[in-house]
Design a protein around this motif. Structure first.
Motif, short mmCIF file in Angstrom:
data_model
loop_
_atom_site.label_atom_id
_atom_site.label_comp_id
_atom_site.label_asym_id
_atom_site.label_seq_id
_atom_site.Cartn_x
_atom_site.Cartn_y
_atom_site.Cartn_z
N TYR A 1 0.95 -1.12 -0.17
CA TYR A 1 0.10 0.05 -0.10
C TYR A 1 0.96 1.33 -0.08
CZ TYR A 1 -3.58 -3.33 1.19
OH TYR A 1 -4.59 -4.34 1.25
N GLU A 2 0.32 2.16 -0.56
CA GLU A 2 0.99 3.66 -0.53
C GLU A 2 1.29 4.23 0.97
OE1 GLU A 2 -1.45 5.99 -2.96
OE2 GLU A 2 -0.96 4.56 -4.81
N LYS B 1 1.19 6.84 2.70
CA LYS B 1 -0.01 7.70 3.47
C LYS B 1 -1.15 6.73 4.00
CE LYS B 1 1.04 12.11 1.61
NZ LYS B 1 0.49 13.44 1.00
N TYR B 2 -1.78 5.94 2.94
CA TYR B 2 -2.69 5.00 3.08
C TYR B 2 -2.32 4.03 4.27
CZ TYR B 2 -6.72 2.01 1.77
OH TYR B 2 -7.90 1.25 1.74
N TYR B 3 -1.24 3.26 4.26
CA TYR B 3 -0.79 2.42 5.11
C TYR B 3 -0.68 3.05 6.51
CZ TYR B 3 2.08 -1.16 7.29
OH TYR B 3 2.56 -2.26 8.12
N LYS C 1 -2.82 5.41 7.93
CA LYS C 1 -4.13 5.40 8.36
C LYS C 1 -4.49 3.99 8.81
CE LYS C 1 -5.78 9.47 5.40
NZ LYS C 1 -6.66 9.66 4.44
N ILE C 2 -4.13 2.85 7.86
CA ILE C 2 -4.55 1.65 8.12
C ILE C 2 -4.03 1.15 9.59
CG2 ILE C 2 -4.43 -0.90 7.61
CD1 ILE C 2 -4.49 0.03 4.49
N GLN D 1 -2.69 -2.39 -3.44
CA GLN D 1 -2.57 -1.16 -4.27
C GLN D 1 -1.28 -1.35 -5.09
OE1 GLN D 1 -2.48 2.39 -1.63
NE2 GLN D 1 -4.60 2.40 -1.75
#
Length: 374
Positions: A327-328, A330-332, A334-335, A351
């Motif tokens: 995952y990218e 920034k997205y990771y 958040k997760i 992703q």
């Protein structure tokens, strides 16, 4: 290429509709991102078999949902009283017995996660008592003793309620439910699970038997979270049937995701469960166990066979999902902050291409063992 996938969910009261919706949403994202050929049918029910089909140019996958959410609902915690009982079970089974030391040696991450709900509930109770007691001592100076006591009880309730709702957002009680359910696995199995496990095992075995001579066929049993504990019980029955009827089991493949097997196998009273693990460990299976450090409800890269004291000729291949590579950034980030999302990440669309790829595992015309680097 024909494939049957049997999916066994974790300790979750949600029905197949939730999991179908999750599958559909993420498959569509995966298709758009990687341009794959996968046509998804509606969810169907036929003779108690819940399934949906995924079809491509040169493959067909029938995805069966093994439902046991009705049993989960029977044991589902709904209020602070239930949370206290869950913590008591955790304390009685895992703390007083000294089992927490073994957990700490096997996985410090799981030890921290296990005690996180316990201390949160104790902290919440103490803080609510302190607030209620302080209000009572202060209020009785200005108002009648009875009214001061009533006001203190009201404050205790409000503080307790706020912390309970906040704990829900932090997935505190979801984790404590998992730990409590696994702590009392043998009781729940005897009361509710035994028949369901038997039913699942026979359903899988019957399909495996029908397709034993099909060269372009595989059957994948996917188990997630607490479902991995049920997976041991189901596998033991399937392999017994294969042995008795001399059925080739080479087309059977296993994927365990976010496993928490030691929550049962580490208990001293789990002699029967460990014997089943040992029996399963006598077969040369194509078994891949994926875990992740960010998944607080699993034992990342723990050899649950060896750590449970099971003498097995065969062991699963223990692999890291390496979500940080899928995952990218920034997205990771958040997760990682959301424990519930991190636990369900195994079922999401990736992703970026990497070693773990759920939708690649259940689609296309290649066998599972060709898709996994181990």
């Amino acid at each position: 290429m024909q494939r049957d996938v049997f999916y066994l969910a974790g300790y979750d009261p949600r029905t197949y509709r939730f999991y179908y919706s999750l599958f559909k949403k993420n498959l569509n994202q995966y298709k758009d991102r990687f341009n794959i050929d996968a046509q998804l049918s509606k969810s169907l029910i036929q003779q108690n078999d819940i399934y949906w089909n995924i079809e491509g140019k040169d493959y067909q996958t029938k995805y069966h949902f093994l439902a046991w959410n009705d049993i989960v609902k029977i044991n589902w915690s709904e209020n602070f009283k239930d949370a206290l009982l869950d913590c008591y079970s955790f304390f009685r089974i895992y703390t007083i017995t000294g089992l927490f030391i073994k957990f700490g040696k096997a996985s410090i991450y799981q030890l921290i996660t296990g005690y996180y709900p316990f201390f949160y509930v104790i902290f919440s109770l103490c803080l609510a008592l302190i607030c209620g007691g302080s209000v009572f001592l202060l209020a009785q100076i200005y108002i009648h003793f009875v009214f001061a006591a009533l006001f203190a009880v009201f404050v205790f309730y409000i503080v307790n309620r706020f912390l309970f709702n906040y704990g829900r957002k932090l997935a505190v009680f979801w984790i404590s439910r998992i730990c409590s359910f696994c702590a009392n696995w043998h009781k729940h199995k005897k009361e509710h699970l035994e028949d369901r496990i038997e039913k699942f095992a026979y359903s899988i075995f019957d399909i495996l038997k029908k397709n034993q001579n099909n060269k372009n066929y595989e059957l994948i049993l996917i188990a997630h979270s607490v479902g991995t504990i049920m997976c041991i019980e189901i596998l033991e029955r399937i392999l017994h049937l294969c042995k008795e009827e001399k059925i080739d089991f080479s087309k059977l493949k296993i994927l365990t995701l976010g496993e928490c097997i030691p929550l049962v196998s580490f208990q001293k009273k789990s002699i029967d469960f460990r014997e089943k693990m040992e029996f399963v460990g006598g077969f040369d299976l194509k078994w891949y166990d994926f875990t992740s450090v960010i998944d607080g409800a699993c034992f990342p890269l723990v050899d649950f066979m060896q750590e449970s004291g099971v003498k097995a000729q065969f062991k699963p291949k223990y692999l890291s999902a390496k979500f940080h590579t899928l995952y990218e950034k920034k997205y990771y980030k958040k997760i990682k902050k959301n424990k519930n999302d991190a636990h369900f990440l195994y079922l999401w669309s990736i992703q970026l291409k990497g070693d773990y790829d759920f939708f690649n595992f259940v689609t296309n015309n290649k066998f599972l063992e060709e898709k996994i680097r181990s």
